[in-house]
Scaffold this motif. Structure first.
Motif, PDB file in Angstrom:
ATOM      1  N   LEU A 297       0.829  -1.210   0.000  1.00  0.00           N
ATOM      2  CA  LEU A 297       0.000   0.000   0.000  1.00  0.00           C
ATOM      3  C   LEU A 297       0.864   1.260   0.000  1.00  0.00           C
ATOM      4  CD1 LEU A 297      -2.857  -1.024   2.448  1.00  0.00           C
ATOM      5  CD2 LEU A 297      -2.971  -0.791  -0.036  1.00  0.00           C
ATOM      6  N   ALA A 298       1.948   1.246   0.758  1.00  0.00           N
ATOM      7  CA  ALA A 298       2.857   2.395   0.762  1.00  0.00           C
ATOM      8  C   ALA A 298       3.495   2.584  -0.612  1.00  0.00           C
ATOM      9  CB  ALA A 298       3.930   2.204   1.830  1.00  0.00           C
ATOM     10  N   THR A 299       3.785   1.483  -1.303  1.00  0.00           N
ATOM     11  CA  THR A 299       4.335   1.573  -2.657  1.00  0.00           C
ATOM     12  C   THR A 299       3.320   2.202  -3.607  1.00  0.00           C
ATOM     13  OG1 THR A 299       5.670  -0.390  -2.233  1.00  0.00           O
ATOM     14  CG2 THR A 299       5.373   0.241  -4.523  1.00  0.00           C
ATOM     15  N   LEU A 300       2.055   1.825  -3.468  1.00  0.00           N
ATOM     16  CA  LEU A 300       1.017   2.423  -4.315  1.00  0.00           C
ATOM     17  C   LEU A 300       0.855   3.915  -4.030  1.00  0.00           C
ATOM     18  CD1 LEU A 300      -1.797  -0.266  -4.409  1.00  0.00           C
ATOM     19  CD2 LEU A 300      -0.422   0.566  -6.302  1.00  0.00           C
ATOM     20  N   VAL A 301       0.908   4.300  -2.768  1.00  0.00           N
ATOM     21  CA  VAL A 301       0.816   5.718  -2.418  1.00  0.00           C
ATOM     22  C   VAL A 301       1.981   6.486  -3.033  1.00  0.00           C
ATOM     23  CG1 VAL A 301       0.967   7.353  -0.491  1.00  0.00           C
ATOM     24  CG2 VAL A 301      -0.536   5.373  -0.330  1.00  0.00           C
ATOM     25  N   SER A 302       3.166   5.922  -2.955  1.00  0.00           N
ATOM     26  CA  SER A 302       4.339   6.573  -3.545  1.00  0.00           C
ATOM     27  C   SER A 302       4.219   6.659  -5.064  1.00  0.00           C
ATOM     28  CB  SER A 302       5.602   5.810  -3.163  1.00  0.00           C
ATOM     29  OG  SER A 302       6.722   6.381  -3.772  1.00  0.00           O
ATOM     30  N   LEU A 303       3.653   5.631  -5.684  1.00  0.00           N
ATOM     31  CA  LEU A 303       3.449   5.643  -7.132  1.00  0.00           C
ATOM     32  C   LEU A 303       2.522   6.779  -7.540  1.00  0.00           C
ATOM     33  CD1 LEU A 303       3.753   4.197  -9.906  1.00  0.00           C
ATOM     34  CD2 LEU A 303       1.731   2.895  -9.275  1.00  0.00           C
ATOM     35  N   PHE A 304       1.400   6.912  -6.841  1.00  0.00           N
ATOM     36  CA  PHE A 304       0.457   7.958  -7.203  1.00  0.00           C
ATOM     37  C   PHE A 304       0.947   9.346  -6.818  1.00  0.00           C
ATOM     38  CE2 PHE A 304      -2.465   4.324  -7.507  1.00  0.00           C
ATOM     39  CZ  PHE A 304      -2.903   4.560  -8.805  1.00  0.00           C
ATOM     40  N   SER A 305       1.754   9.453  -5.767  1.00  0.00           N
ATOM     41  CA  SER A 305       2.327  10.769  -5.455  1.00  0.00           C
ATOM     42  C   SER A 305       3.319  11.174  -6.542  1.00  0.00           C
ATOM     43  CB  SER A 305       2.993  10.773  -4.088  1.00  0.00           C
ATOM     44  OG  SER A 305       4.156   9.982  -4.081  1.00  0.00           O
ATOM     45  N   GLY A 306       4.073  10.218  -7.071  1.00  0.00           N
ATOM     46  CA  GLY A 306       4.966  10.523  -8.191  1.00  0.00           C
ATOM     47  C   GLY A 306       4.196  10.965  -9.414  1.00  0.00           C
TER      48      GLY A 306
ATOM     49  N   GLY B  81       7.534  17.935 -14.394  1.00  0.00           N
ATOM     50  CA  GLY B  81       8.884  17.401 -14.488  1.00  0.00           C
ATOM     51  C   GLY B  81       9.994  18.380 -14.160  1.00  0.00           C
ATOM     52  N   HIS B  82       9.668  19.545 -13.613  1.00  0.00           N
ATOM     53  CA  HIS B  82      10.697  20.555 -13.327  1.00  0.00           C
ATOM     54  C   HIS B  82      11.109  20.576 -11.866  1.00  0.00           C
ATOM     55  CE1 HIS B  82      10.253  22.047 -17.347  1.00  0.00           C
ATOM     56  NE2 HIS B  82       8.974  22.331 -17.169  1.00  0.00           N
ATOM     57  N   SER B  83      10.786  19.552 -11.117  1.00  0.00           N
ATOM     58  CA  SER B  83      11.087  19.527  -9.697  1.00  0.00           C
ATOM     59  C   SER B  83      11.754  18.207  -9.342  1.00  0.00           C
ATOM     60  CB  SER B  83       9.798  19.695  -8.895  1.00  0.00           C
ATOM     61  OG  SER B  83      10.046  19.562  -7.521  1.00  0.00           O
ATOM     62  N   SER B  84      12.458  18.208  -8.225  1.00  0.00           N
ATOM     63  CA  SER B  84      13.101  16.969  -7.781  1.00  0.00           C
ATOM     64  C   SER B  84      12.155  16.117  -6.938  1.00  0.00           C
ATOM     65  CB  SER B  84      14.351  17.306  -6.973  1.00  0.00           C
ATOM     66  OG  SER B  84      13.998  17.989  -5.789  1.00  0.00           O
ATOM     67  N   ARG B  85      10.934  16.599  -6.700  1.00  0.00           N
ATOM     68  CA  ARG B  85       9.979  15.818  -5.909  1.00  0.00           C
ATOM     69  C   ARG B  85       9.609  14.520  -6.614  1.00  0.00           C
ATOM     70  NH1 ARG B  85       5.215  19.610  -3.809  1.00  0.00           N
ATOM     71  NH2 ARG B  85       4.898  19.874  -6.045  1.00  0.00           N
ATOM     72  N   LEU B  86       9.556  14.547  -7.928  1.00  0.00           N
ATOM     73  CA  LEU B  86       9.255  13.336  -8.692  1.00  0.00           C
ATOM     74  C   LEU B  86      10.352  12.294  -8.496  1.00  0.00           C
ATOM     75  CD1 LEU B  86       7.612  11.745 -10.765  1.00  0.00           C
ATOM     76  CD2 LEU B  86       8.882  12.926 -12.547  1.00  0.00           C
ATOM     77  N   VAL B  87      11.596  12.719  -8.567  1.00  0.00           N
ATOM     78  CA  VAL B  87      12.719  11.799  -8.384  1.00  0.00           C
ATOM     79  C   VAL B  87      12.706  11.228  -6.971  1.00  0.00           C
ATOM     80  CG1 VAL B  87      15.236  11.615  -8.384  1.00  0.00           C
ATOM     81  CG2 VAL B  87      14.098  12.971 -10.125  1.00  0.00           C
ATOM     82  N   ASN B  88      12.400  12.054  -5.984  1.00  0.00           N
ATOM     83  CA  ASN B  88      12.339  11.580  -4.605  1.00  0.00           C
ATOM     84  C   ASN B  88      11.222  10.555  -4.427  1.00  0.00           C
ATOM     85  OD1 ASN B  88      14.448  13.228  -3.893  1.00  0.00           O
ATOM     86  ND2 ASN B  88      13.139  14.876  -3.168  1.00  0.00           N
ATOM     87  N   ALA B  89      10.061  10.797  -5.029  1.00  0.00           N
ATOM     88  CA  ALA B  89       8.947   9.860  -4.920  1.00  0.00           C
ATOM     89  C   ALA B  89       9.298   8.529  -5.590  1.00  0.00           C
ATOM     90  CB  ALA B  89       7.688  10.455  -5.544  1.00  0.00           C
ATOM     91  N   LEU B  90       9.975   8.577  -6.714  1.00  0.00           N
ATOM     92  CA  LEU B  90      10.355   7.343  -7.394  1.00  0.00           C
ATOM     93  C   LEU B  90      11.439   6.588  -6.620  1.00  0.00           C
ATOM     94  CD1 LEU B  90      10.357   8.521 -11.108  1.00  0.00           C
ATOM     95  CD2 LEU B  90       8.622   7.218  -9.904  1.00  0.00           C
ATOM     96  N   THR B  91      12.333   7.320  -5.970  1.00  0.00           N
ATOM     97  CA  THR B  91      13.344   6.690  -5.129  1.00  0.00           C
ATOM     98  C   THR B  91      12.693   5.967  -3.954  1.00  0.00           C
ATOM     99  OG1 THR B  91      14.942   8.393  -5.748  1.00  0.00           O
ATOM    100  CG2 THR B  91      15.426   7.103  -3.785  1.00  0.00           C
ATOM    101  N   VAL B  92      11.713   6.610  -3.353  1.00  0.00           N
ATOM    102  CA  VAL B  92      10.990   5.991  -2.247  1.00  0.00           C
ATOM    103  C   VAL B  92      10.263   4.739  -2.734  1.00  0.00           C
ATOM    104  CG1 VAL B  92       9.052   6.317  -0.651  1.00  0.00           C
ATOM    105  CG2 VAL B  92      10.780   8.092  -0.893  1.00  0.00           C
ATOM    106  N   ARG B  93       9.664   4.827  -3.911  1.00  0.00           N
ATOM    107  CA  ARG B  93       8.931   3.671  -4.444  1.00  0.00           C
ATOM    108  C   ARG B  93       9.853   2.490  -4.704  1.00  0.00           C
ATOM    109  NH1 ARG B  93       6.490   4.373 -10.036  1.00  0.00           N
ATOM    110  NH2 ARG B  93       8.331   3.290 -10.691  1.00  0.00           N
ATOM    111  N   VAL B  94      11.003   2.732  -5.287  1.00  0.00           N
ATOM    112  CA  VAL B  94      11.950   1.647  -5.558  1.00  0.00           C
ATOM    113  C   VAL B  94      12.448   1.038  -4.251  1.00  0.00           C
ATOM    114  CG1 VAL B  94      14.243   1.164  -6.492  1.00  0.00           C
ATOM    115  CG2 VAL B  94      12.620   2.505  -7.821  1.00  0.00           C
ATOM    116  N   THR B  95      12.715   1.870  -3.257  1.00  0.00           N
ATOM    117  CA  THR B  95      13.163   1.381  -1.957  1.00  0.00           C
ATOM    118  C   THR B  95      12.089   0.529  -1.290  1.00  0.00           C
ATOM    119  OG1 THR B  95      14.537   3.353  -1.713  1.00  0.00           O
ATOM    120  CG2 THR B  95      14.079   2.083   0.277  1.00  0.00           C
ATOM    121  N   LEU B  96      10.846   0.997  -1.341  1.00  0.00           N
ATOM    122  CA  LEU B  96       9.748   0.232  -0.753  1.00  0.00           C
ATOM    123  C   LEU B  96       9.550  -1.100  -1.475  1.00  0.00           C
ATOM    124  CD1 LEU B  96       7.130   3.052  -0.099  1.00  0.00           C
ATOM    125  CD2 LEU B  96       8.360   1.718   1.614  1.00  0.00           C
TER     126      LEU B  96
END
Length: 67
Positions: free
Chosen positions: A11-20, A29-44
């Motif tokens: 569920l946390a992975t799905l939340v991270s996916l949709f936040s990305g 695509g002009h912010s690093s928030r997308l990269v951070n969300a994808l990093t969290v998703r891969v880690t989860l």
């Protein structure tokens, strides 16, 4: 307990996916928030796979597949 942890991680992975997805659409695509969300998703996802592997190794998860 292990099954609940795995479901929570999925569920946390799905939340991270949709936040990305939200950051991709909102920031275009002009912010690093997308990269951070994808990093969290891969880690989860890696932690989820590690939990599943540990569950099979310890015997807490078993496969009832006929093959």
């Amino acid at each position: 307990m292990l099954k609940a942890a795995i479901i929570f991680m999925l569920l946390a992975t799905l939340v991270s996916l949709f936040s990305g997805l939200f950051f991709l659409v909102k920031d275009q695509g002009h912010s690093s928030r997308l990269v951070n969300a994808l990093t969290v998703r891969v880690t989860l996802a890696a932690l989820t796979l590690a939990l599943i592997a540990w569950g099979f190794y310890s015997g807490q998860l078993v496969s009832h597949a006929p093959w």
